[in-house]
Design an enzyme around this catalytic site. Structure first.
Site, short mmCIF file in Angstrom:
data_model
loop_
_atom_site.label_atom_id
_atom_site.label_comp_id
_atom_site.label_asym_id
_atom_site.label_seq_id
_atom_site.Cartn_x
_atom_site.Cartn_y
_atom_site.Cartn_z
N LYS A 173 -7.18 14.69 23.92
CA LYS A 173 -6.60 15.57 22.91
C LYS A 173 -6.83 17.05 23.26
O LYS A 173 -5.92 17.86 23.15
CB LYS A 173 -7.22 15.29 21.52
CG LYS A 173 -7.03 13.88 21.02
CD LYS A 173 -7.62 13.68 19.62
CE LYS A 173 -9.11 13.88 19.52
NZ LYS A 173 -9.93 12.90 20.28
N ARG A 220 -17.97 13.16 31.85
CA ARG A 220 -18.19 14.47 31.23
C ARG A 220 -19.67 14.66 30.88
O ARG A 220 -20.20 15.77 30.98
CB ARG A 220 -17.31 14.64 29.99
CG ARG A 220 -17.40 16.06 29.44
CD ARG A 220 -16.42 16.32 28.32
NE ARG A 220 -16.74 15.52 27.16
CZ ARG A 220 -15.95 15.40 26.10
NH1 ARG A 220 -14.77 16.03 26.07
NH2 ARG A 220 -16.31 14.68 25.08
N ARG A 272 -22.31 17.49 27.11
CA ARG A 272 -22.01 17.71 25.69
C ARG A 272 -22.95 16.83 24.86
O ARG A 272 -23.11 15.64 25.17
CB ARG A 272 -20.53 17.39 25.41
CG ARG A 272 -20.01 18.08 24.17
CD ARG A 272 -18.52 17.92 24.03
NE ARG A 272 -18.19 16.97 22.99
CZ ARG A 272 -16.96 16.73 22.54
NH1 ARG A 272 -15.94 17.39 23.09
NH2 ARG A 272 -16.74 15.86 21.59
N ARG A 297 -19.07 7.28 17.75
CA ARG A 297 -17.81 8.02 17.58
C ARG A 297 -16.62 7.06 17.62
O ARG A 297 -15.64 7.24 16.89
CB ARG A 297 -17.68 9.09 18.67
CG ARG A 297 -18.56 10.32 18.40
CD ARG A 297 -18.85 11.11 19.67
NE ARG A 297 -17.67 11.67 20.28
CZ ARG A 297 -17.62 12.05 21.57
NH1 ARG A 297 -18.67 11.91 22.36
NH2 ARG A 297 -16.50 12.55 22.06
P1 AP5 Z 1 -10.74 15.55 26.32
O1 AP5 Z 1 -9.47 16.25 26.57
O2 AP5 Z 1 -11.95 16.35 26.02
O3 AP5 Z 1 -10.53 14.43 25.21
P2 AP5 Z 1 -10.64 14.55 23.63
O4 AP5 Z 1 -9.71 13.54 23.08
O5 AP5 Z 1 -10.49 15.96 23.22
O6 AP5 Z 1 -12.13 14.05 23.46
P3 AP5 Z 1 -13.30 14.61 22.55
O7 AP5 Z 1 -14.55 14.04 23.13
O8 AP5 Z 1 -13.23 16.09 22.36
O9 AP5 Z 1 -12.92 13.89 21.20
P4 AP5 Z 1 -13.61 13.73 19.86
O10 AP5 Z 1 -12.49 13.42 18.97
O11 AP5 Z 1 -14.70 12.73 19.90
O12 AP5 Z 1 -14.37 15.11 19.64
P5 AP5 Z 1 -14.11 16.39 18.73
O13 AP5 Z 1 -14.53 17.55 19.50
O14 AP5 Z 1 -12.77 16.37 18.13
O15 AP5 Z 1 -11.03 14.61 27.59
C1 AP5 Z 1 -12.23 13.91 27.73
C2 AP5 Z 1 -12.69 13.98 29.20
O16 AP5 Z 1 -11.72 13.32 30.01
C3 AP5 Z 1 -12.78 15.40 29.75
O17 AP5 Z 1 -13.88 15.51 30.62
C4 AP5 Z 1 -11.45 15.60 30.49
O18 AP5 Z 1 -11.56 16.51 31.55
C5 AP5 Z 1 -11.16 14.20 30.99
N1 AP5 Z 1 -9.71 13.89 31.06
C6 AP5 Z 1 -8.75 14.32 30.20
N2 AP5 Z 1 -7.53 13.83 30.55
C7 AP5 Z 1 -7.75 13.07 31.67
C8 AP5 Z 1 -6.88 12.29 32.49
N3 AP5 Z 1 -5.56 12.22 32.26
N4 AP5 Z 1 -7.44 11.63 33.53
C9 AP5 Z 1 -8.78 11.71 33.77
N5 AP5 Z 1 -9.65 12.43 33.02
C10 AP5 Z 1 -9.14 13.11 31.97
O19 AP5 Z 1 -15.15 16.15 17.55
C11 AP5 Z 1 -16.54 16.23 17.78
C12 AP5 Z 1 -17.30 16.03 16.49
O20 AP5 Z 1 -17.00 17.08 15.56
C13 AP5 Z 1 -16.97 14.74 15.70
O21 AP5 Z 1 -17.70 13.64 16.17
C14 AP5 Z 1 -17.38 15.15 14.29
O22 AP5 Z 1 -18.76 15.13 14.14
C15 AP5 Z 1 -16.93 16.59 14.22
N6 AP5 Z 1 -15.54 16.75 13.75
C16 AP5 Z 1 -14.48 17.27 14.45
N7 AP5 Z 1 -13.36 17.28 13.72
C17 AP5 Z 1 -13.70 16.75 12.51
C18 AP5 Z 1 -12.96 16.46 11.34
N8 AP5 Z 1 -11.64 16.71 11.26
N9 AP5 Z 1 -13.62 15.91 10.28
C19 AP5 Z 1 -14.95 15.65 10.34
N10 AP5 Z 1 -15.71 15.89 11.44
C20 AP5 Z 1 -15.09 16.43 12.52
MG MG Z 2 -11.68 17.35 22.17
#
Ligand code: AP5
Ligand code: MG
Length: 197
Positions: A13, A127, A133, A144
């Protein structure tokens, strides 16, 4: 063009959201990035949420809705935005819809990125080594994924019912996934333009 990016942790994402938003000149709004920034700044919000992020649980709907509404009220997010990681619960999706309705707007499309669990674990473990992270430990990743299945997956049905859901295969090179997303977005925008005219 008001886009929501849905999908499990690690599906891409953030990677794709940032590229697509730049391409469309839309504001890229990642709630995870916003929360991590608050933690880094040591703000009151940051202190409140850091242990929740580290545990892989969701922060409260009220807190996140307030943060997002204030961000969406900024000038750059009035006409074009891409939300990454929000909404994550039905409550948040409904709050977003009613916030947008007051501006005579609605979500254009919800893009669901899809990848199998093995691919997701491979990416997050890579990662964890590269960036460290705080929530990329095996225990927190498992938590998660659980939270995603229990609390966020119902949004797939929510947007499907509204006729706004698009599924996109998130496996492949970053460039391949980007091209797939652009193609689907192009189709969705022309479809939404023809229904609104
Ligand atoms: P990446 O692009 O970072 O994937 P992502 O889907 O963004 O993964 P996240 O780990 O950020 O998702 P998340 O939903 O758990 O975390 P968030 O920050 O939203 O890619 C992942 C890895 O793969 C990277 O190293 C990238 O380089 C690699 N990659 C990407 N594409 C690739 C490809 N095609 N091939 C190979 N490798 C690839 O949330 C974190 C925390 O915040 C939550 O747990 C919660 O506590 C809180 N939070 C956030 N939003 C809310 C909300 N709306 N409500 C309540 N709590 C919230
Ligand atoms: Mg993300």
């Amino acid at each position: 063009m008001l886009i929501v990016f849905l999908g499990p942790p690690g599906v891409g994402k953030g990677t794709q959201g940032s590229r697509i938003a730049t391409h469309l000149k839309a504001a890229h709004i990642s709630t995870g990035d916003m929360l991590r920034q608050q933690v880094e700044d040591g703000s009151e919000i940051g202190k409140k949420v850091s242990s929740i992020l580290e545990a892989g649980k969701l922060v409260s709907d009220d807190l996140i809705v307030e943060l997002v509404e204030s961000r969406l009220s900024q000038e750059d997010a009035k006409e074009r935005f891409l939300l990454d990681g929000f909404p994550r619960t039905i409550f948040q999706a409904e709050a977003l819809d009613s916030f947008l309705a007051k501006r005579n707007q609605e979500v254009t499309v919800a893009m669901l990125l899809v990848a199998d669990k093995e691919e997701i674990l491979r990416r997050l473990m890579a990662r964890a080594k590269a960036e460290g992270r705080a929530d990329d430990t095996p225990e927190t990743v498992a938590q998660r994924l659980d939270v995603y299945h229990n609390q966020t997956k119902p949004l797939v049905g929510y947007y499907e019912q509204l006729g706004k859901l698009q599924r996109v295969d998130g496996v492949g090179t970053i460039g391949e996934v980007f091209d797939r997303l652009l193609k689907v977005l192009d189709e969705s925008t022309s479809a939404s333009e023809s229904t609104s005219s």
